[in-house]
Design an enzyme around this catalytic site. Structure first.
Site, PDB file in Angstrom:
ATOM      1  N   ASP A  20      50.493   4.956 -20.968  1.00 43.86           N
ATOM      2  CA  ASP A  20      51.711   5.753 -20.125  1.00 43.86           C
ATOM      3  C   ASP A  20      52.701   4.540 -19.902  1.00 43.86           C
ATOM      4  O   ASP A  20      52.488   3.514 -20.320  1.00 43.86           O
ATOM      5  CB  ASP A  20      51.205   6.441 -18.921  1.00 43.86           C
ATOM      6  CG  ASP A  20      52.062   7.448 -18.490  1.00 43.86           C
ATOM      7  OD1 ASP A  20      51.650   8.371 -17.615  1.00 43.86           O
ATOM      8  OD2 ASP A  20      53.300   7.338 -18.942  1.00 43.86           O
TER       9      ASP A  20
HETATM   10  C1  GLC Z   1      56.161   9.231 -17.522  1.00 42.56           C
HETATM   11  C2  GLC Z   1      54.909   9.987 -17.660  1.00 42.56           C
HETATM   12  C3  GLC Z   1      54.104  10.626 -18.997  1.00 42.56           C
HETATM   13  C4  GLC Z   1      55.548  10.640 -19.885  1.00 42.56           C
HETATM   14  C5  GLC Z   1      56.079   9.313 -19.976  1.00 42.56           C
HETATM   15  C6  GLC Z   1      57.174   9.139 -21.090  1.00 42.56           C
HETATM   16  O1  GLC Z   1      56.047   8.168 -16.745  1.00 42.56           O
HETATM   17  O2  GLC Z   1      53.958   9.832 -16.777  1.00 42.56           O
HETATM   18  O3  GLC Z   1      53.791  11.940 -18.681  1.00 42.56           O
HETATM   19  O4  GLC Z   1      55.045  11.258 -21.103  1.00 42.56           O
HETATM   20  O5  GLC Z   1      56.329   8.638 -18.822  1.00 42.56           O
HETATM   21  O6  GLC Z   1      58.423   9.949 -20.521  1.00 42.56           O
END
Ligand code: GLC
Length: 730
Positions: free
Chosen positions: A277
């Site tokens: 993430d």
């Molecule tokens: C965010 C989220 C994730 C998302 C990623 C890209 O922090 O936790 O669900 O896909 O970043 O935006």
């Protein structure tokens, strides 16, 4: 006796079943020998820097980093949402030494330009086919601008409504969650996007419902509750997984070799790749498990994280770690192979640049709007309808529409709305005006904001209600009160909305309430004040017309709750499949209950009303016993006992009465949405396999134990029509 039998059975099974049986969904990712040969050849040509480049994902900076792309230093970009930009990236990658394409990812969670209901709302449809369709449409719109990969479906089980990301998944139950996970993966892939099962794993169990907080749970619960939707996503063909922010028992999910490699890539033989993430690799330092970014890089890659999202850890430290022999070259090659495999299986090496004109034409088409309306209709849950006040009588001549969410497109499309625009949404007010037509006088008064203490709009709202035959108040949360980084310590209606409702109700006119929210709210105070109550979650671009369809009776509501609605925030985490205790709640003081609140939900999982009524009878189990390898059929008659057609969700719950571990009072093991004409009766049959009735021990072994089971069938998790059978050891 039983535990010995269990051990025998387990031993007999363990050779075949290290984990729960794979649910039969789409096709899991497989290896294509031609692709693997192509990867072999490419890996031999790649420099160390080019290999590391494939594992580096950057959020689109401005201007585009085309030089880094040309140097082969970027494997993926996220947040490119323009066809011309996507074309520029593709061209730059083609000009790199080896011409390896950049995979473009984006959060296409519940629509791209056409916003569908938030996933929690869509789950209330209890119709995975709708989710498959909405995901396919979302993918087609996103793929049209050149996006290859969505960071969805989010498949986290959520049982704590304080956690804002409950809006993003399918609610509290692993069986329902698995069905929607698989359906969304199938839909995304059909529509042309690679899928990403997130957030792996147990992110929804954050302590205190506070986002990003620590998680602690047994291996058994991890495998029985939180892993099944991920396995269903894998079985449906998800190409990628996203490692979560949280720790599990002190080990960050992004540095968790047990979950990422032993389970995902080992037991489940996952062939795709894991992306972290957002900077969750870098966050291993504040987690206190890495002294610096170099150590974070080492821990993440060795645990099984293949690509570093916006962390700049791999790009800065991985090459040196490999050169120094700290990270084996084989580990690096395996990660790069996985990324290249998905790029090749998606055909990215051959894919032409997107056509901006075609992209524009693909957005928000009438068909897409109609699909969004149909999904929204099925996701609306009728919680209360005293004296059958709904549907609105055709005699009505004047309607007051009140509340901060009655005319707010921005809120109606919810959080994670991608390229959806509030201005393109048809609001509840606009839809009611259109549906009511010239004959019905519709007045509108906002009354108050979602948050804040300003009551200056009350008078106008009261006047509107006084002057109308009926009043609809649309209230709840603003879209930014759920989603990421939006945990709440309270589940009450924010601001002065309840006071606004009081003022409107005081007019003595009939009042109905529609709640828009990204999470279960404490609705007792609202239900106590009004005869009509609907939960609409955030119903998307066409949520207004869908609500009008229901309110005027053109559509009979058929949504059922995918989450338990609490009486008090003090009850959470709240979910129907609680385990029994040694002292089940009773009038006896010394039993498991609160002294100041009931134990049960205000509205339970699986609950929802209809404009008609349904009766269940004739529950039959095809045999009194079945062997651990066998199955039984559970049949029930469902009759529409009302005066109009309607859909009900027939739900099958099971309880394992005595086992080596305390088993939940009920677990959903089957559901089916059926349509019945007035007076029509149908027999609904479910096949229950003994292999689906097992559970895990703390060694991660899947156990199917002989013994007595109860089944409950009905229209919610409180179904009381019951039967039983016995699982025998052979
Ligand atoms: C965010 C989220 C994730 C998302 C990623 C890209 O922090 O936790 O669900 O896909 O970043 O935006």
């Amino acid at each position: 006796m039983k535990s010995k039998l269990a051990a025998l059975v387990c031993a007999a099974l363990v050779c075949g079943l290290a984990t729960a049986p794979a649910p039969v969904h789409g096709a899991p990712l497989s290896l294509d020998p031609a692709v693997e040969k192509r990867i072999d050849a490419l890996l031999l040509k790649m420099t160390l820097d080019e290999k590391v480049g494939q594992l580096h994902q950057l959020a689109k900076p401005d201007p585009l980093p085309l030089d880094l792309v040309r140097q082969g230093r970027i494997g993926s970009l996220l947040n490119v949402t323009d066809a011309v930009e996507a074309g520029a990236v593709l061209e730059a990658a083609r000009k790199s030494r080896l011409g390896i394409p950049v995979i473009l990812g984006y959060d296409v969670i519940h629509g791209y330009r056409t916003a569908f209901p938030i996933p929690l709302g869509e789950a209330a449809s209890f119709d995975p086919a709708l989710a498959e369709r909405s995901s396919e449409i979302a993918a087609r719109e996103a793929a049209a601008v050149g996006i290859h990969w969505t960071f969805a479906p989010m498949v986290d089980i959520a049982r704590d409504a304080r956690w804002g990301r409950v809006m993003e998944g399918a609610g509290e139950d692993p069986f329902l969650g698995a069905a929607f996970a698989a359906a969304r993966v199938r839909g995304f892939r059909k529509g042309g996007l690679a899928a990403c099962a997130k957030h792996y794993v147990a992110y929804g169990a954050a302590e205190g419902g506070r986002d990003y907080n620590a998680v602690d749970m047994s291996e058994a619960t991890l495998r029985d509750v939180y892993l099944p939707p991920f396995k269903a996503a894998l079985d449906a063909g998800a190409e990628t997984f996203m490692s979560a922010f949280n720790t599990i028992g002190g080990v960050p999910a992004t540095a968790n070799r047990h979950t990422l490699t032993e389970i995902l890539k080992g037991e489940w033989a996952f062939k795709g790749f894991v992306v972290s993430d957002w900077n969750s690799v870098g966050e291993l330092v504040p987690h206190g498990v890495a002294a610096d970014l170099a150590e974070a890089t080492k821990k993440a890659i060795l645990a099984g994280v293949d690509m570093d999202m916006e962390g700049k850890a791999y790009s800065a430290h991985l090459a040196k770690l490999v050169k120094d022999g700290v990270v084996p070259a084989k580990t690096l090659d395996d990660a790069v192979r996985r990324v290249l495999r998905i790029k090749m299986q998606l055909g990215l090496f051959e894919k032409p640049a997107p056509d901006p004109k075609a992209a524009a034409a693909a957005m928000l088409t009438p068909e897409h709007r109609q699909a969004a309306r149909e999904v929204a209709r099925e996701s609306i849950v009728l919680l209360k309808n005293d004296q059958n006040l709904l549907p609105a009588p055709s005699s009505i001549e004047s309607l007051a529409v009140i509340g901060p969410l009655a005319d707010s497109g921005e809120d109606q499309i919810g959080f994670w709305s991608a390229q959806g625009k509030g201005s393109e949404a048809t609001t509840v007010l606009a839809a009611i005006r259109a549906r009511a037509g010239a004959r019905v006088q519709v007045t509108y008064a906002k009354g108050c904001d979602v948050k804040g203490t300003d009551k200056s709009g009350f008078a106008e709202a009261v006047a509107a209600a006084q002057g109308a035959d009926g009043t609809l108040v649309v209230l709840g949360e603003s879209q930014d009160m759920s989603g990421e980084a939006a945990s709440r310590a309270s589940l009450d209606l924010p601001g002065v909305q309840l006071q606004l409702l009081d003022a409107v109700v005081a007019t003595g006119k009939p009042v109905g309430v529609v709640v828009m929210s990204g999470r279960p709210l404490v609705l007792g105070p609202v239900a106590a004040r009004v005869p009509v109550l609907l939960q609409a979650f955030f119903p998307g671009t066409e949520g207004g017309p869908a609500l009008a369809d229901v309110l005027f009776g053109d559509v009979n509501p058929s949504g059922r709750l995918p989450v338990s609605l609490p009486r008090s925030v003090g009850q959470v985490p709240l979910y129907y499949s609680q385990r029994p205790t040694g002292r089940p709640a009773s009038a006896e003081k010394w039993s498991s209950k609160y002294i100041d609140e009931r134990n049960d939900a205000l509205y339970p999982f699986g609950f929802g009303l209809s404009y008609t009524t349904f009766a269940y009878s004739g529950l039959e189990v095809s045999a009194p016993t079945m062997p651990v390898s066998g199955s039984v059929e559970v049949r029930v008659k469902v009759k529409n006992t009302g005066s109009r057609e309607g859909k009900d969700v027939v739900q099958l719950y099971v309880r394992d009465l005595v086992a080596s571990r305390s088993r939940p009072l009920r677990e959903l093991k089957g559901f089916r949405k059926i349509a019945l004409a007035a007076g029509e009766e149908q027999t609904v049959a479910f096949t229950l396999k003994a292999q689906d009735l097992g559970f895990h021990d703390d060694a991660g072994k899947y156990l199917v134990e002989p013994g007595a089971f109860q089944v409950f069938v009905g229209g919610s998790s409180t179904a009381d029509l019951k039967g039983g059978f016995e699982v025998t050891s052979r």
